[in-house]
Design a protein around this motif. Structure first.
Motif, short mmCIF file in Angstrom:
data_model
loop_
_atom_site.label_atom_id
_atom_site.label_comp_id
_atom_site.label_asym_id
_atom_site.label_seq_id
_atom_site.Cartn_x
_atom_site.Cartn_y
_atom_site.Cartn_z
N SER A 193 -16.84 -1.07 -1.57
CA SER A 193 -17.14 -2.24 -0.75
C SER A 193 -15.90 -2.94 -0.24
O SER A 193 -15.90 -3.51 0.85
CB SER A 193 -17.98 -3.25 -1.54
N LEU A 194 -14.81 -2.92 -1.03
CA LEU A 194 -13.58 -3.56 -0.56
C LEU A 194 -13.09 -2.83 0.69
O LEU A 194 -12.73 -3.45 1.69
CB LEU A 194 -12.49 -3.54 -1.63
N GLN A 195 -13.09 -1.50 0.64
CA GLN A 195 -12.65 -0.73 1.81
C GLN A 195 -13.53 -1.07 3.02
O GLN A 195 -13.02 -1.30 4.12
CB GLN A 195 -12.73 0.77 1.52
N GLU B 216 -6.04 3.82 8.60
CA GLU B 216 -5.77 5.01 7.78
C GLU B 216 -5.28 4.59 6.39
O GLU B 216 -5.69 5.16 5.38
CB GLU B 216 -4.69 5.88 8.43
N SER B 217 -4.40 3.60 6.37
CA SER B 217 -3.86 3.15 5.09
C SER B 217 -4.94 2.52 4.22
O SER B 217 -5.01 2.76 3.01
CB SER B 217 -2.72 2.15 5.31
N GLY C 233 0.81 -1.22 0.00
CA GLY C 233 0.00 0.00 0.00
C GLY C 233 0.83 1.26 0.00
O GLY C 233 1.22 1.79 -1.04
N GLU C 234 1.14 1.72 1.20
CA GLU C 234 1.81 3.01 1.37
C GLU C 234 3.11 3.12 0.56
O GLU C 234 3.48 4.19 0.10
CB GLU C 234 2.13 3.25 2.86
N GLN C 235 3.83 2.00 0.41
CA GLN C 235 5.16 2.07 -0.19
C GLN C 235 5.15 2.03 -1.71
O GLN C 235 6.16 2.26 -2.33
CB GLN C 235 6.02 0.91 0.33
N LYS C 236 4.01 1.68 -2.31
CA LYS C 236 4.05 1.57 -3.76
C LYS C 236 3.06 2.52 -4.42
O LYS C 236 2.12 3.00 -3.80
CB LYS C 236 3.84 0.12 -4.20
N TYR C 237 3.28 2.74 -5.69
CA TYR C 237 2.33 3.53 -6.48
C TYR C 237 1.21 2.58 -6.83
O TYR C 237 1.44 1.50 -7.36
CB TYR C 237 3.03 4.06 -7.74
N GLY C 238 -0.04 2.95 -6.50
CA GLY C 238 -1.12 1.97 -6.67
C GLY C 238 -1.14 1.04 -5.47
O GLY C 238 -0.37 1.21 -4.53
#
Length: 317
Positions: free
Chosen positions: A228-230, A219-220, A179-184
């Motif tokens: 719905s995934l979130q 938060e991430s 997540g946080e570390q990559k683009y997308g």
């Protein structure tokens, strides 16, 4: 967990005399709603099933059908839910969420994110028995994308038990990298880890994740996913932290603001009344500036309110 419900089996219980009280409450003109709700909220579901059987034996009539013809609206929905065996009730909620046009994602998320692997397996076999259909097939036929994948993982009911020390660090690392570390976002990693690890293990992973990334996992998830995934990922995280806390939040959301989400209110109050409603009440009081009792009181009316308050079982003002 046992014994954290607000509804307990009544001692000195007599199914025949209860069946008579209900019969009298509905006989002739008018209905004595008060007798009905007072009695049914003071019996466990297993006892209500015995009353149903006694009623049929004594009067040759189906108690639930009689209740339906005498009551109405949300009060009727609540009483019918109380009269349904727990597992059948959950299966019915899932079936209604899937069949017909559109899908009620909220029901799928709430039930599948909060139940233990054993409970999920029980739900799957009851679903098959009741509807002669496969729950997983029905779910995949009605949902799509990463949301569908997460539901399928939860339906496998193969969460690992206990803690795997060796994986805590690498799981936190993998979530950070996904997540946080990559683009997308690599949603697959979130789905695999959150869907397959035990709650105790996940709590440790979330701690490590925070140290590693400087963020809470919630938060991430909010930044990296949507729709719905979130919602399902957040539900799984909340349940890993505290199942009663998750239900306290859901009850609050069902009643805050204008209007009430009565279906959610009924579903949680009924399904948790013999499980952990005392813990949910305590969490509710901790999280919000009011008690569950007060919120129900301000948000509902009539016999419906009276029944919900009896299920709630007390005010933590």
């Amino acid at each position: 967990m046992a014994g954290r419900g607000t509804v307990k089996a009544q001692s000195g219980f007599n199914a025949n005399s209860d069946a008579e009280v209900l019969y009298k409450a509905m006989k002739g003109l008018g209905t004595d709603e008060d007798s009905i709700l007072q009695l049914l909220t003071k019996r466990s579901n297993a006892q209500r099933q015995e009353i149903k059987a006694a009623y049929k034996t004594l009067h040759g009539k189906d108690l639930v059908n009689d209740l339906k013809s005498e009551l109405g609206g949300k009060f009727e929905d609540l009483i019918v839910a109380l009269m349904t065996p727990p597992i059948i009730y959950e299966v019915t909620c899932l079936r209604n969420a899937i069949k017909g046009a559109g899908t009620d994602e909220k029901v799928l998320i709430e039930i599948l994110a909060s139940r233990s692997p054993n409970e999920v397996n029980e739900i799957k076999s009851s679903y098959k028995r009741e509807h002669d259909k496969d729950l997983e097939e029905d779910v995949t036929g009605d949902t799509g994308g990463h949301f569908e994948r997460m539901l399928v993982v939860l339906l496998q009911a193969s969460r690992q038990q206990g803690m795997q020390e060796s994986l805590i660090q690498s799981d936190a690392q993998a979530l950070f990298a996904a997540g946080e570390q990559k683009y997308g976002t690599d949603e697959g990693q979130f789905i695999t880890i959150l869907g397959n690890r035990s709650n105790a293990h996940l709590r440790r992973v979330f701690e490590e994740y925070r140290k590693l990334s400087g963020f809470e996992i919630e938060e991430s998830i909010q930044r990296e996913t949507s729709g719905s995934l979130q919602e399902i990922l957040l539900a799984v995280v909340k349940c890993a932290r505290s199942v009663p806390g998750y239900f306290a939040d859901s009850l609050y959301a069902a009643m805050k603001g204008a209007g009430t989400d009565d279906q959610t209110l009924i579903r949680i109050m009924v399904t948790r009344s013999e499980v952990d409603l005392l813990d949910i009440r305590a969490e509710f009081r901790k999280r919000f500036a009011t008690s569950l009792h007060k919120m129900i009181q301000g948000d509902t009316a009539g016999d419906y309110r009276k029944t919900l308050l009896l299920l709630c079982g007390g005010d933590d003002a």
